[in-house]
Every structure is written in C-alpha cells, then in structure tokens.
Scaffold this active site. Sequence first.
Site, PDB file in Angstrom:
ATOM      1  N   GLN A 160     -15.392   0.757   2.626  1.00 58.86           N
ATOM      2  CA  GLN A 160     -14.151   0.368   3.305  1.00 58.86           C
ATOM      3  C   GLN A 160     -13.249  -0.419   2.357  1.00 58.86           C
ATOM      4  O   GLN A 160     -13.605  -1.513   1.924  1.00 58.86           O
ATOM      5  CB  GLN A 160     -14.445  -0.472   4.542  1.00 58.86           C
ATOM      6  CG  GLN A 160     -13.209  -0.779   5.372  1.00 58.86           C
ATOM      7  CD  GLN A 160     -13.526  -1.644   6.572  1.00 58.86           C
ATOM      8  OE1 GLN A 160     -13.883  -2.801   6.428  1.00 58.86           O
ATOM      9  NE2 GLN A 160     -13.388  -1.093   7.768  1.00 58.86           N
ATOM     10  N   GLY A 161     -12.101   0.139   2.035  1.00 57.47           N
ATOM     11  CA  GLY A 161     -11.143  -0.508   1.141  1.00 57.47           C
ATOM     12  C   GLY A 161      -9.939  -1.010   1.909  1.00 57.47           C
ATOM     13  O   GLY A 161      -8.855  -0.410   1.851  1.00 57.47           O
ATOM     14  N   SER A 176      -9.444  -5.002   2.802  1.00 56.14           N
ATOM     15  CA  SER A 176      -9.046  -6.360   2.390  1.00 56.14           C
ATOM     16  C   SER A 176      -8.635  -6.409   0.923  1.00 56.14           C
ATOM     17  O   SER A 176      -9.164  -5.678   0.078  1.00 56.14           O
ATOM     18  CB  SER A 176     -10.199  -7.343   2.633  1.00 56.14           C
ATOM     19  OG  SER A 176     -10.493  -7.449   3.999  1.00 56.14           O
ATOM     20  N   SER A 188     -17.116  -2.893   1.320  1.00 51.19           N
ATOM     21  CA  SER A 188     -18.502  -2.695   1.718  1.00 51.19           C
ATOM     22  C   SER A 188     -19.099  -1.444   1.076  1.00 51.19           C
ATOM     23  O   SER A 188     -18.549  -0.353   1.202  1.00 51.19           O
ATOM     24  CB  SER A 188     -18.598  -2.566   3.246  1.00 51.19           C
ATOM     25  OG  SER A 188     -17.988  -3.655   3.879  1.00 51.19           O
ATOM     26  N   GLU A 193     -14.845  -0.566  14.714  1.00 51.58           N
ATOM     27  CA  GLU A 193     -15.571  -1.618  13.994  1.00 51.58           C
ATOM     28  C   GLU A 193     -15.898  -2.786  14.911  1.00 51.58           C
ATOM     29  O   GLU A 193     -16.981  -3.371  14.833  1.00 51.58           O
ATOM     30  CB  GLU A 193     -14.726  -2.088  12.805  1.00 51.58           C
ATOM     31  CG  GLU A 193     -15.437  -3.102  11.920  1.00 51.58           C
ATOM     32  CD  GLU A 193     -14.616  -3.478  10.695  1.00 51.58           C
ATOM     33  OE1 GLU A 193     -15.220  -3.807   9.669  1.00 51.58           O
ATOM     34  OE2 GLU A 193     -13.374  -3.442  10.776  1.00 51.58           O
TER      35      GLU A 193
END
Length: 387
Positions: A128-129, A131, A163, A249
Amino acid sequence: MDLAFTEDEEDFRHRLRAWLADALPKLPDRPHPADWPGRRAYDCGWQRMLHDAGYAGLHWPEDAGGRGATPTQHLIFLEETERAGAPYVGAGFVGLLHAGPTIAAEGTPEQRARWLPPILRGDEVWCQGFSEPDAGSDLASLRTRAVRDGDAYVISGSKIWTSHAEIADWCELLVRTAPLNADTPKHRGITWLAMPMDAPGVTVRPLRTLAGTAEFAEVFLDQVRVPVTNRVGAENDGWRVTMVTLSFERGTAFVGEVVACRRVLEALARTAKAGGRWDDAVLRRRLGRLAAECAALWRLTQWNVSEAQRTGGVPGVGGSVFKLRFSQVRQELYEAAAEVLGPDALDAGQEWIADRLSSLSYTIAAGTSQIQRNIVAERILGLPKGR
C-alpha cells in the site's frame, strides 16, 4: 425472528472444520517473524490451499472470482479458521483485504481478470503506497506527482510506511495528477494506480519497527513509468476510489483479529489462574470488561459485514466506529497481558509481547483515531466540519 444458524450454515461450518483438521497439519513450520521472504512463501502457500479448497475470496462476489458467500458464512469462516489456529492473511493483507476488493468494486473487466485471480491464488502480493513523509493522516495533501506522457504516467516522489513493499509484486499507489492550489480542494487531483514494484526507478528501503521486524518500508519513485491502463477509476477521481479502499481497510479488514483477541483473553485468564493472579479482583474486572468489549465488537463486526453485503459489498462509515474502538481495545488487551505476565513482560521473547508492541500502532494505522472521530462526527452524527 429466528436467529439460529440454518441447516446449510451448520453444514458449512462442519465441512470447514473437517477441512481445517486435515489441512493444517500439512503446513510447514512457521518462519521467523523477521524472515519476510519466508513469511511470504508460507502465507502464499496457505492462500493457495484455501484457493484449491474453494475458500479463497469466500465473500467476494462471484463475478470477481469469489464464492459469493453470505455474510453469515463469511463470519463462520473467520471464527473457525481463527479458533483452529489457521494462518491469517499475513503478507497477502493488502491484496486480499484492500486492493483486491477495491479492484472488484471499481476496476474494469480487464483489470479484474488481470489482478484478482493471482491475488486469490496467492501468486502475487500487493503493498500500500498511500502515506508520505508530509502527508500521513492528512492523506489529501500527498505530493507524489504523476505526469501523463502518452500511454503512461511518469511518477516521482516518495512513500512511507508502505506495508510489505520489500516482498510485493504490485503497489496500490496514490499520486497527484493535478497540482495543489488554493482554489481547489486538495482531495481533488488524486489518482489511484496499480504500480509494478519491479518497474525501473522504484527503490525500496525497509523500516525496522519497535518489534524488530520490517513489514514497512520507504519507497522512492524516480521517473517511474506506469501504463494508463493501470489506473483504477478516472484520472483525478482517486480520492473517491481511495474512500472505497479505506472503507474495506477500516470496515472488514480487522474482523478476524476480533476473534483472535477473544482467544487471547481466554489464554490470559488461564495464565492468570495458573500464576496465582486470579485472586486479584481488579484484574478479573479488567479482563471481564475486555471480554464484554470484544463481544460488542464482534456484534458490530456482524452488523458491518451484513451492511456491506446489503449495500453492494462496500462497507460504510460504520467501519470507522469499529476501527476507532477496536484500536483502543487491542491496546488495552495487551496492557492487561503485560499485567498478567508481571516482570516477564520485559522479556521480548515472551508470548504476547510482540503483539503488545505492534498494538501501539493501531491508533495510527489505517487512519488515526482523531481522523476516525472526525468521520464519525461529520458523516454519522451530522456535526459541522471543524475549521
């Protein structure tokens, strides 16, 4: 109203239990928590076993490769796999619980056909990109830039707390395709892309956590080219697509962990009795209150899953209520574990200590508790936005 399980649901439970009893002894030993390539292989191997047995993507819609299971069957699956000590999604967390459901809800038929089957089989892992160093909780302020160049976007910028980036094949990436300016709300101009992690210009730098593992990483993007066909949703409509991702999420991604917390509570009670701590009325009251909290969270989980099914498969803002309370309860649970362990709580090798350390991040990850309170206040209670 008859709230008992139907005959078909009880049959589903018995068949699942029988399969778990046969399948789990065939698993190899779990790798060391810091061995992420080994953990990827282990988690993906389990996912393949689920797939071959017909349990992968159980609650996904059938047109997305899932089984179209009812909410009750989904919850039975979560209960039984957790109680049997089966592996959780692990390295497949982002693909199975975030990116996959988002693509199922928002992707084109071609995108579904390309990405969903490998996720369900355990062939490909996602990260997951979202933040960035200066845009964590204020996600709409992200600055990683994507410029259209023919049939590709050229991307430059950086992400943090990505992550599973070091073992991932794909990244659900948020980029800015229209510049920030004072006249336009900052959430506009964001686009959701699927980026291959082996693309030229992608650099991954693992981040070691307090628990000593490196499930997060910094990701640096230097003129990375991503095909326009990898865009999920329209250009500059990524914020809306992201809200779909975040609803998964916060709304359903943690449901298996509620069952796990209830199991930990039972183990804490046994440990307290064996160690002579059960005579402490304050401790008993604390564990009793946590048991009530977990029971309430499970009921909320049931409601959220059922509501998602009723409204087309996407969880609603009730997920923020769940995430807000679950984050706090998980921290309180492992603080109680430290109390039960006493001086042994200082030993990093003791059971529950790694979970206690990771629980500290739960009020930050997937949207801070402050963000969740704002969502609850504005979207559920109808309160005005703060200035």
